[in-house]
Design a protein around this motif. Structure first.
Motif, PDB file in Angstrom:
ATOM      1  N   SER A 109      13.926 113.645 -26.212  1.00 39.55           N
ATOM      2  CA  SER A 109      13.664 114.622 -27.382  1.00 39.55           C
ATOM      3  C   SER A 109      13.069 113.816 -28.513  1.00 39.55           C
ATOM      4  O   SER A 109      12.273 114.235 -29.152  1.00 39.55           O
ATOM      5  N   ILE A 110      13.680 112.771 -28.567  1.00 37.48           N
ATOM      6  CA  ILE A 110      12.932 111.718 -29.862  1.00 37.48           C
ATOM      7  C   ILE A 110      11.661 111.399 -29.320  1.00 37.48           C
ATOM      8  O   ILE A 110      10.560 111.361 -29.820  1.00 37.48           O
ATOM      9  N   ALA A 112      15.021 118.157 -35.976  1.00 31.85           N
ATOM     10  CA  ALA A 112      16.236 118.337 -36.512  1.00 31.85           C
ATOM     11  C   ALA A 112      17.786 117.755 -35.730  1.00 31.85           C
ATOM     12  O   ALA A 112      17.525 117.955 -34.460  1.00 31.85           O
ATOM     13  N   VAL A 113      18.287 117.035 -36.502  1.00 31.46           N
ATOM     14  CA  VAL A 113      19.257 116.295 -35.466  1.00 31.46           C
ATOM     15  C   VAL A 113      20.908 116.428 -36.127  1.00 31.46           C
ATOM     16  O   VAL A 113      20.850 116.809 -37.701  1.00 31.46           O
ATOM     17  N   ARG A 126      20.422 116.779 -40.527  1.00 29.04           N
ATOM     18  CA  ARG A 126      19.242 116.314 -40.912  1.00 29.04           C
ATOM     19  C   ARG A 126      18.081 116.478 -40.473  1.00 29.04           C
ATOM     20  O   ARG A 126      18.167 116.837 -39.186  1.00 29.04           O
ATOM     21  N   VAL A 127      17.115 116.571 -41.065  1.00 27.96           N
ATOM     22  CA  VAL A 127      15.615 116.682 -40.492  1.00 27.96           C
ATOM     23  C   VAL A 127      14.853 115.511 -40.789  1.00 27.96           C
ATOM     24  O   VAL A 127      14.789 114.954 -41.878  1.00 27.96           O
ATOM     25  N   ILE A 128      14.580 114.726 -39.728  1.00 27.79           N
ATOM     26  CA  ILE A 128      13.752 113.302 -39.621  1.00 27.79           C
ATOM     27  C   ILE A 128      12.318 113.267 -38.927  1.00 27.79           C
ATOM     28  O   ILE A 128      12.050 114.428 -38.124  1.00 27.79           O
ATOM     29  N   THR A 167      16.552 118.839 -32.212  1.00 28.54           N
ATOM     30  CA  THR A 167      15.793 119.900 -31.846  1.00 28.54           C
ATOM     31  C   THR A 167      14.250 119.858 -32.665  1.00 28.54           C
ATOM     32  O   THR A 167      14.200 119.550 -33.814  1.00 28.54           O
ATOM     33  N   LEU A 168      13.132 119.942 -31.705  1.00 27.90           N
ATOM     34  CA  LEU A 168      12.078 119.783 -32.260  1.00 27.90           C
ATOM     35  C   LEU A 168      11.587 120.719 -33.486  1.00 27.90           C
ATOM     36  O   LEU A 168      11.992 121.864 -33.079  1.00 27.90           O
TER      37      LEU A 168
END
Length: 292
Positions: free
Chosen positions: A117-118, A129-130, A142-144, A180-181
């Motif tokens: 996913s990354i 979102a992780v 968080r959203v990175i 999650t993208l």
């Protein structure tokens, strides 16, 4: 010559160079070619470099020639990986070492579904979102905005902009859950060119510590051409690299333990590196002045 044929010729070259021999079954099993196809590849290699290969009729195997000169540039890291882990492409199942090899066990491996996913987010240039687990900050959503993977030698990190803290940070991949993208473009300030610690390149000059009686041995260990190793690394991970290589970063080469076989000859090279304190023995310039 097709790319696939070049790969097969490179494998012939590799087997001759590092194993001293190759047979048709070796080529056939590695690439799934028919025996006749393997014979043609071996004949072509022999035509290109007759001095590199000799046919042993008694055992029906090709052996390295007495005047062998490699046709391909075999990178040491890839060679050692192939010898210790085998050639693997994810299709043929388990890969086996080509020679008896021992290496440190990998204690920290990312979960493959998280890693995938990354990687997709990095490739698509999209946020994710992780759920992240931090030793100091606890668990948080968080959203990175990830843009690079980094291997520190002990763990895999992902470099990303963190919308929660509005900073660029590195995140340990094994501490990430449920990625999650997010289908949106990163904002201008979230792009890697704005990560000062990432874009800044630090030059490190590594030398044998003056305390060693036989510095020439260390120069041999590291292939030093002119009494030092000059490395250029990103400031964001300079501390991790020095930790991985067991480099004494103290200003007066004061670390006496045996593992410190290299010394950072100019500790001021780490000035402005955010996590410099993680480098073994590092003292901030202000602390050094106060000590005096």
């Amino acid at each position: 010559m097709s790319h696939a044929q070049r790969e097969r010729l490179a494998y012939i070259d590799f087997r001759l160079y590092f194993m001293g021999e190759i047979g048709r079954p070796d080529l056939a099993s590695r690439f799934g070619v028919a025996p006749a196809g393997a014979t043609r590849d071996l004949a072509l290699y022999r035509e290109i470099a007759p001095q590199n290969i000799e046919f042993d009729g008694s055992s029906k195997i090709y052996r390295i020639g007495k005047e062998f000169g490699s046709l391909f540039n075999h990178i040491p890291q890839r060679v050692l990986s192939a010898l210790s882990l085998g050639f693997g492409d994810g299709v043929n199942g388990d890969a086996w070492p080509m020679l008896p090899c021992e290496s440190p066990a990998v204690l920290s491996s990312p979960r493959i579904e998280v890693l995938a996913s990354i990687c997709r987010a990095i490739h698509a240039k999209r946020p994710i979102a992780v759920r992240y687990h931090s030793l100091s900050r606890g668990d948080s959503d968080r959203v990175i905005v990830p843009f690079a993977l980094v291997d520190t030698g002990l763990r895999w990190h992902v470099r990303a902009f963190d919308r929660k803290s509005s900073e660029f940070r590195d995140f340990v991949v094994t501490r990430i859950e449920a990625p999650t993208l997010v289908d949106e473009e990163p904002k201008a300030n979230e792009r890697p060119e704005n990560d000062i610690q990432w874009t800044r390149i630090v030059e490190l000059d590594l030398v044998p510590p003056p305390r060693l009686a036989r510095p020439e041995i260390i120069r041999m260990d590291y292939g030093m051409a002119d009494s030092s190793i000059r490395m250029r690394v990103r400031a964001a991970f300079a501390d991790n690299m020095l930790l991985r290589w067991s480099v004494d970063a103290s200003p007066d080469h004061s670390l006496r333990e045996e593992q410190y076989r290299l010394w950072l000859s100019d500790p001021l090279a780490l000035y402005g590196v955010e996590n410099a304190k993680l480098a073994p023995g590092y003292q901030a310039p202000a602390a050094k002045t106060a000590h005096k």
